[in-house]
Scaffold this active site. Structure first.
Site, PDB file in Angstrom:
ATOM      1  N   MET A   1      -3.376   2.424   2.618  1.00 23.22           N
ATOM      2  CA  MET A   1      -2.997   1.095   2.116  1.00 23.22           C
ATOM      3  C   MET A   1      -2.500   0.201   3.252  1.00 23.22           C
ATOM      4  O   MET A   1      -1.758  -0.752   3.034  1.00 23.22           O
ATOM      5  CB  MET A   1      -1.925   1.252   1.040  1.00 23.22           C
ATOM      6  CG  MET A   1      -2.357   2.104  -0.154  1.00 23.22           C
ATOM      7  SD  MET A   1      -3.697   1.369  -1.114  1.00 23.22           S
ATOM      8  CE  MET A   1      -2.806   0.092  -1.998  1.00 23.22           C
ATOM      9  N   CYS A  85      -3.202  11.231   5.766  1.00 23.52           N
ATOM     10  CA  CYS A  85      -4.201  10.282   6.250  1.00 23.52           C
ATOM     11  C   CYS A  85      -5.444  11.020   6.746  1.00 23.52           C
ATOM     12  O   CYS A  85      -5.347  11.920   7.583  1.00 23.52           O
ATOM     13  CB  CYS A  85      -3.614   9.428   7.370  1.00 23.52           C
ATOM     14  SG  CYS A  85      -4.791   8.206   7.998  1.00 23.52           S
ATOM     15  N   LYS A 127       4.055  13.251   1.842  1.00 25.13           N
ATOM     16  CA  LYS A 127       2.799  13.155   1.124  1.00 25.13           C
ATOM     17  C   LYS A 127       1.758  13.943   1.895  1.00 25.13           C
ATOM     18  O   LYS A 127       1.717  13.888   3.125  1.00 25.13           O
ATOM     19  CB  LYS A 127       2.352  11.695   0.999  1.00 25.13           C
ATOM     20  CG  LYS A 127       1.019  11.519   0.287  1.00 25.13           C
ATOM     21  CD  LYS A 127       0.558  10.075   0.307  1.00 25.13           C
ATOM     22  CE  LYS A 127      -0.814   9.934  -0.352  1.00 25.13           C
ATOM     23  NZ  LYS A 127      -1.340   8.545  -0.266  1.00 25.13           N
ATOM     24  N   ASP A 191      -6.827   9.075  -8.297  1.00 26.15           N
ATOM     25  CA  ASP A 191      -7.549   8.643  -9.500  1.00 26.15           C
ATOM     26  C   ASP A 191      -6.633   8.159 -10.616  1.00 26.15           C
ATOM     27  O   ASP A 191      -6.893   8.406 -11.796  1.00 26.15           O
ATOM     28  CB  ASP A 191      -8.464   9.759 -10.019  1.00 26.15           C
ATOM     29  CG  ASP A 191      -9.566  10.111  -9.036  1.00 26.15           C
ATOM     30  OD1 ASP A 191      -9.699   9.398  -8.029  1.00 26.15           O
ATOM     31  OD2 ASP A 191     -10.287  11.106  -9.271  1.00 26.15           O
ATOM     32  N   GLY A 213      -2.213   4.447  -5.361  1.00 28.52           N
ATOM     33  CA  GLY A 213      -2.752   3.859  -4.147  1.00 28.52           C
ATOM     34  C   GLY A 213      -3.784   2.801  -4.495  1.00 28.52           C
ATOM     35  O   GLY A 213      -3.455   1.694  -4.916  1.00 28.52           O
ATOM     36  N   ARG A 214      -5.057   3.165  -4.375  1.00 25.68           N
ATOM     37  CA  ARG A 214      -6.134   2.200  -4.572  1.00 25.68           C
ATOM     38  C   ARG A 214      -6.166   1.605  -5.984  1.00 25.68           C
ATOM     39  O   ARG A 214      -6.725   0.525  -6.187  1.00 25.68           O
ATOM     40  CB  ARG A 214      -7.476   2.866  -4.271  1.00 25.68           C
ATOM     41  CG  ARG A 214      -7.662   3.259  -2.814  1.00 25.68           C
ATOM     42  CD  ARG A 214      -8.923   4.096  -2.634  1.00 25.68           C
ATOM     43  NE  ARG A 214      -8.840   5.355  -3.358  1.00 25.68           N
ATOM     44  CZ  ARG A 214      -9.880   6.018  -3.863  1.00 25.68           C
ATOM     45  NH1 ARG A 214     -11.094   5.523  -3.732  1.00 25.68           N
ATOM     46  NH2 ARG A 214      -9.709   7.162  -4.483  1.00 25.68           N
TER      47      ARG A 214
END
Length: 357
Positions: A1, A85, A127, A191, A213-214
């Site tokens: 992000m 990452c 994370k 998801d 996140g996304r």
């Protein structure tokens, strides 16, 4: 992000609902050495009462010093360490999702960060991903190491580094981690496109909460839906195009307040496609919005949209942001897989290197 969760976007999301909104990832070395690019990212909105920062690092000493700076100088109330990452420029140096393969090094970094944050009573979380690939899984060991190091929680993205953002997140892995650790909460990631997805994840995995996140790209109101869903209220936000346009205007306004109008408008451009995903706004309109250079120009373009157009329900539950394809191999330092120790490993961390995970 990276480039998304700046102070303006965190403020916008916080206006929608409850949650903890984390600063885009910064490097520990960049912070310790007061790198100009890194310091420019460490900005908070005046109404951001709970400051949370995600930190990247491969050296225990640098991570500890950076954690102390965040807590002591910036009043940060939460530090999250990114070991998820998948970007090659990060993993080739042993950072991000590659680092948990070195179990002892991971433990050293976590212990140093927790010790540095302890005098300020600031929780440290981490994370991570499932592992490098299906043949090199690390998440269960990472959970044990996080517990032993004194972390407050661990978040698991249910994909491997090799998957990057492709395919489906493995929620069974999240459930396995929940069963494996018993002293700290596990947060699930991957998801979460709608509030209903978050409820399903918690029900199926036993996770204590979710990390988004996304799923929030172009949809900051998702946090309103999440807050309602976890409170037991049946609320689903389906904004008209006019309401989305108002959100776009608010986003651009906040960016301009923090960055100045010229840069703020340039930063806003990347969000246009996400906001308009599924709507009938044509190519010329999208291109014009993608070149907007002032709030006045933005207002003129937004006024041309059909304010009554309903939200495209076909987009509900669909992925947002980057996806791509799985990678044939994960880029790693030479000899990285030879052992799982990492004690004494010296990894070069670029001061100005920043990326999202």
């Amino acid at each position: 992000m990276a480039g998304i969760t700046n102070a303006a976007y965190r403020r916008l999301c916080a206006e929608q609902g409850a949650g903890l909104y984390v600063c885009e990832m910064i490097t520990s070395r960049g912070l310790v050495e007061r790198d100009e690019t890194t310091m420019s990212m460490l900005v908070f909105d005046e109404l951001e009462t709970t400051r949370s920062v995600q930190l990247y690092g491969t050296d225990p000493v640098y991570v500890a010093k950076a954690t102390e700076i965040l807590c002591g100088e910036y009043g940060v109330a939460h530090v999250d360490l990114n070991f998820g990452c998948p970007v090659p420029k990060v993993t080739r140096k042993g950072g991000g999702g590659a680092l948990p393969w070195k179990r002892n090094l991971l433990g050293q970094i976590l212990e140093h960060a927790v010790a540095a944050a302890a005098p300020y009573d600031v929780p440290v979380t981490m994370k991570t991903r499932k592992g490098l690939d299906e043949d090199h899984l690390t998440y269960l060991d990472a959970g044990r190491i996080a517990e032993d190091a004194g972390c407050a929680a661990i978040a698991l993205h249910g994909r491997t580094v090799a998957q990057a953002y492709s395919g489906a997140a493995d929620w069974d892995a999240i459930a396995a981690l929940v069963a494996h650790v018993d002293r700290i909460p596990v947060l699930g990631n991957g998801d979460i496109w709608e509030a209903a997805d978050a409820l399903r994840m918690v029900e199926q995995t036993g996770a204590a909460g979710v990390v988004v996140g996304r799923g929030c790209l172009g949809r900051p109101w998702l946090f309103r839906d999440l807050a309602a869903a976890f409170a037991g209220d049946d609320v689903k936000t389906l904004p008209t195009l006019g309401e989305v346009a108002a959100m776009m205007r608010r986003h651009a306004e906040l960016l301009c307040e923090h960055m100045g109008e010229e840069r703020g408008c340039k930063e806003f451009r990347k969000h246009v496609t996400w906001y308009l995903k599924g709507f009938a706004a044509g190519g010329p309109m999208r291109r014009s919005l993608g070149l907007v250079d002032s709030l006045a120009a933005l207002d003129g373009l937004l006024a041309e949209l059909d304010a009554d157009e309903p939200f495209p329900v076909s987009e509900l539950g669909s992925p947002r942001g980057r996806q791509g394809s799985p990678r044939d191999r994960v880029v790693l330092p030479e000899g990285w897989l030879d052992d799982t120790d990492g004690t004494g490993v010296v990894l070069r961390e670029d001061a100005a290197e920043t990326t999202g995970g």
